[in-house]
Motif scaffolding. Sequence first.
Motif, PDB file in Angstrom:
ATOM      1  N   VAL A  41       0.866  -1.193   0.000  1.00  0.00           N
ATOM      2  CA  VAL A  41       0.000   0.000   0.000  1.00  0.00           C
ATOM      3  C   VAL A  41       0.895   1.234   0.000  1.00  0.00           C
ATOM      4  CG1 VAL A  41      -1.840   1.248   1.173  1.00  0.00           C
ATOM      5  CG2 VAL A  41      -1.738  -1.242   1.348  1.00  0.00           C
ATOM      6  N   ARG A  42       0.628   2.153  -0.882  1.00  0.00           N
ATOM      7  CA  ARG A  42       1.443   3.365  -0.975  1.00  0.00           C
ATOM      8  C   ARG A  42       0.626   4.585  -0.571  1.00  0.00           C
ATOM      9  NH1 ARG A  42       5.945   4.882  -4.318  1.00  0.00           N
ATOM     10  NH2 ARG A  42       6.738   6.823  -3.391  1.00  0.00           N
ATOM     11  N   ASN A  43       1.200   5.422   0.251  1.00  0.00           N
ATOM     12  CA  ASN A  43       0.578   6.698   0.591  1.00  0.00           C
ATOM     13  C   ASN A  43       0.964   7.706  -0.492  1.00  0.00           C
ATOM     14  OD1 ASN A  43      -0.336   9.094   1.633  1.00  0.00           O
ATOM     15  ND2 ASN A  43       0.987   9.089   3.444  1.00  0.00           N
ATOM     16  N   PRO A  44       0.023   8.159  -1.310  1.00  0.00           N
ATOM     17  CA  PRO A  44       0.375   9.063  -2.407  1.00  0.00           C
ATOM     18  C   PRO A  44       0.894  10.413  -1.933  1.00  0.00           C
ATOM     19  CG  PRO A  44      -2.010   8.923  -2.164  1.00  0.00           C
ATOM     20  CD  PRO A  44      -1.430   7.883  -1.249  1.00  0.00           C
ATOM     21  N   ARG A  45       0.686  10.736  -0.662  1.00  0.00           N
ATOM     22  CA  ARG A  45       1.140  12.020  -0.150  1.00  0.00           C
ATOM     23  C   ARG A  45       2.488  11.922   0.574  1.00  0.00           C
ATOM     24  NH1 ARG A  45      -4.313  11.632   0.874  1.00  0.00           N
ATOM     25  NH2 ARG A  45      -3.951  10.885   3.008  1.00  0.00           N
ATOM     26  N   SER A  46       3.028  10.715   0.694  1.00  0.00           N
ATOM     27  CA  SER A  46       4.277  10.547   1.442  1.00  0.00           C
ATOM     28  C   SER A  46       5.480  10.970   0.616  1.00  0.00           C
ATOM     29  CB  SER A  46       4.451   9.090   1.866  1.00  0.00           C
ATOM     30  OG  SER A  46       5.695   8.901   2.510  1.00  0.00           O
ATOM     31  N   ALA A  47       6.468  11.566   1.301  1.00  0.00           N
ATOM     32  CA  ALA A  47       7.735  11.913   0.649  1.00  0.00           C
ATOM     33  C   ALA A  47       8.664  10.717   0.562  1.00  0.00           C
ATOM     34  CB  ALA A  47       8.422  13.036   1.429  1.00  0.00           C
ATOM     35  N   GLY A  48       8.297   9.609   1.168  1.00  0.00           N
ATOM     36  CA  GLY A  48       9.139   8.419   1.167  1.00  0.00           C
ATOM     37  C   GLY A  48       8.876   7.506  -0.010  1.00  0.00           C
ATOM     38  N   ASP A  52       9.270   2.613   2.773  1.00  0.00           N
ATOM     39  CA  ASP A  52       9.292   3.494   3.935  1.00  0.00           C
ATOM     40  C   ASP A  52       7.931   3.537   4.618  1.00  0.00           C
ATOM     41  OD1 ASP A  52      11.977   4.384   3.617  1.00  0.00           O
ATOM     42  OD2 ASP A  52      11.303   5.637   1.941  1.00  0.00           O
ATOM     43  N   PHE A  53       7.932   3.305   5.916  1.00  0.00           N
ATOM     44  CA  PHE A  53       6.707   3.412   6.696  1.00  0.00           C
ATOM     45  C   PHE A  53       6.172   4.842   6.613  1.00  0.00           C
ATOM     46  CE2 PHE A  53       4.208   4.291  10.442  1.00  0.00           C
ATOM     47  CZ  PHE A  53       3.498   3.126  10.688  1.00  0.00           C
ATOM     48  N   SER A  54       4.858   4.957   6.447  1.00  0.00           N
ATOM     49  CA  SER A  54       4.235   6.278   6.345  1.00  0.00           C
ATOM     50  C   SER A  54       2.986   6.326   7.216  1.00  0.00           C
ATOM     51  CB  SER A  54       3.847   6.575   4.893  1.00  0.00           C
ATOM     52  OG  SER A  54       3.091   7.774   4.800  1.00  0.00           O
ATOM     53  N   SER A  55       2.795   7.430   7.874  1.00  0.00           N
ATOM     54  CA  SER A  55       1.537   7.692   8.575  1.00  0.00           C
ATOM     55  C   SER A  55       1.342   9.200   8.642  1.00  0.00           C
ATOM     56  CB  SER A  55       1.545   7.088   9.989  1.00  0.00           C
ATOM     57  OG  SER A  55       2.504   7.736  10.818  1.00  0.00           O
ATOM     58  N   ASN A 134      13.898   2.774   9.513  1.00  0.00           N
ATOM     59  CA  ASN A 134      13.805   4.114  10.106  1.00  0.00           C
ATOM     60  C   ASN A 134      12.369   4.588  10.006  1.00  0.00           C
ATOM     61  OD1 ASN A 134      13.311   5.690   7.616  1.00  0.00           O
ATOM     62  ND2 ASN A 134      15.431   5.202   7.112  1.00  0.00           N
ATOM     63  N   LEU A 135      12.077   5.710  10.628  1.00  0.00           N
ATOM     64  CA  LEU A 135      10.735   6.280  10.588  1.00  0.00           C
ATOM     65  C   LEU A 135      10.805   7.750  10.197  1.00  0.00           C
ATOM     66  CD1 LEU A 135       9.037   3.876  11.432  1.00  0.00           C
ATOM     67  CD2 LEU A 135       8.086   5.239  13.266  1.00  0.00           C
ATOM     68  N   LEU A 136      11.345   7.994   9.036  1.00  0.00           N
ATOM     69  CA  LEU A 136      11.491   9.362   8.556  1.00  0.00           C
ATOM     70  C   LEU A 136      10.169   9.989   8.128  1.00  0.00           C
ATOM     71  CD1 LEU A 136      14.735   9.011   6.392  1.00  0.00           C
ATOM     72  CD2 LEU A 136      14.499  10.233   8.563  1.00  0.00           C
ATOM     73  N   TYR A 137       9.173   9.162   7.811  1.00  0.00           N
ATOM     74  CA  TYR A 137       7.950   9.684   7.201  1.00  0.00           C
ATOM     75  C   TYR A 137       6.702   9.345   8.012  1.00  0.00           C
ATOM     76  CZ  TYR A 137      11.460   9.849   3.580  1.00  0.00           C
ATOM     77  OH  TYR A 137      12.630  10.092   2.888  1.00  0.00           O
ATOM     78  N   GLY A 143       1.195  19.919   4.505  1.00  0.00           N
ATOM     79  CA  GLY A 143       1.550  21.320   4.452  1.00  0.00           C
ATOM     80  C   GLY A 143       2.435  21.781   5.589  1.00  0.00           C
ATOM     81  N   VAL A 144       2.823  20.867   6.498  1.00  0.00           N
ATOM     82  CA  VAL A 144       3.615  21.252   7.671  1.00  0.00           C
ATOM     83  C   VAL A 144       4.903  20.455   7.771  1.00  0.00           C
ATOM     84  CG1 VAL A 144       3.644  21.410  10.201  1.00  0.00           C
ATOM     85  CG2 VAL A 144       1.533  21.907   8.935  1.00  0.00           C
ATOM     86  N   ALA A 145       4.830  19.118   7.692  1.00  0.00           N
ATOM     87  CA  ALA A 145       6.020  18.283   7.905  1.00  0.00           C
ATOM     88  C   ALA A 145       5.874  16.969   7.159  1.00  0.00           C
ATOM     89  CB  ALA A 145       6.219  18.012   9.397  1.00  0.00           C
ATOM     90  N   THR A 146       6.974  16.503   6.556  1.00  0.00           N
ATOM     91  CA  THR A 146       6.960  15.208   5.856  1.00  0.00           C
ATOM     92  C   THR A 146       7.125  14.042   6.828  1.00  0.00           C
ATOM     93  OG1 THR A 146       9.355  15.353   5.474  1.00  0.00           O
ATOM     94  CG2 THR A 146       7.889  16.212   3.748  1.00  0.00           C
ATOM     95  N   GLY A 147       7.476  14.332   8.067  1.00  0.00           N
ATOM     96  CA  GLY A 147       7.631  13.333   9.118  1.00  0.00           C
ATOM     97  C   GLY A 147       7.998  14.051  10.405  1.00  0.00           C
TER      98      GLY A 147
END
Length: 380
Positions: A41-48, A52-55, A134-137, A143-147
């Motif tokens: 599953v890909r988060n289309p809004r993630s910078a990773g 890469d784990f995204s939330s 890692n958990l960079l994302y 609009g505030v932070a990529t992680g």
Amino acid sequence: MLFLALLAAVADFDLRAYERPRVVSAAEVALAHAPRTLTSVRNPRSAGGPHDFSSEGDYWWPDPQKPGGPYVRRDGLTNPDNFVAHRTLMFGLARDVGALAAAWDLTHDERFAAAAVRHLRTWFVDPATRMTPNLLYAQAIQGVATGRGIGIIDTLHLAEVALGIEALRESQSLTREDDAALTQWFRDYLHWMRTHPYGLEEAKQENNHGTCWVLQAAAFARLTGDAAVLAECRARFRRDLLTQMAADGSFLRELARTKPYGYAIFNLDVMTATAVVLSTPDDDLMRATLPDGRGLLRAVGWLAPFLADKSRWPKAPDVMYWNDWPIRQPALLFGALASGNAEWLATWRRLPADSAVEEVQRNFPVRYPTLWLRRPGAAR
């Protein structure tokens, strides 16, 4: 005489026998689950990237005053449109590996161990499907932070996975090669937690986030045999965790939230789990106290009456999920076993063992307590 009888009731309680039917039943269900990692599953809004784990931060919402602009915070109110699919997949991993590893530990049925290893290999070893350590994302805000550093709380459930790997080291199904690869993944993730600015920031938090950092670091250090980090975590336990506590055993930072009941339960559960992971025969952190008497048994004593009877809770109900707590909170079990308090054990036994509500699952780090209380055998 009554007091002695209550102590005996706890001393005679066989947790492994009590848990075995539930654990084996869960493991039989888990045998039918195919491994599925975050690469599916890909988060289309993630910078990773795909590994890469995204939330996205739960309490962040579109700003009605600035459509399309940066999100704004609404504490305690979860935005259902934010991306949580990777978190859900990690719940699935922890649920299945925990059940399978605990069932193997209770039965020595290699079917359970082999299935657990398949999940672990898919998540942490196979180059096509493994998660980046890692958990960079995590906990991004549109609009505030990529992680953000607080995203490290999203891997809290990997603590029980690490304990499951410890148990599986005594099985035939976990090869030395897989064990080495899994251990390296957790070693790499622990190194990132301890050196990246996100991890350094999260480690300093004086609330449930700091507590969750210490639990993860402790569980991963125990898995990887990092004695220096374990010693650091024991020091942090006294210096940074017990000092979150007020004189009466409550946690004022958690009580100041819009979901104080859930946050108070969560922080104490994680703190007692941390004590269990870090304790040694010479240093029982469940019974440890600060010079002024603050300690985990005092904290369990403060919260236990409200777990037994929620109508006694002195604050307003939580803004969300009020009706879904409590369940079989590990603080009650760990506290009862450490103190001999039969009332706490009785409360734990009568509560539901789990919940179908994802928010509760997310804040419930100890699904299979026999994994936390087992004594590992000799190293392979």
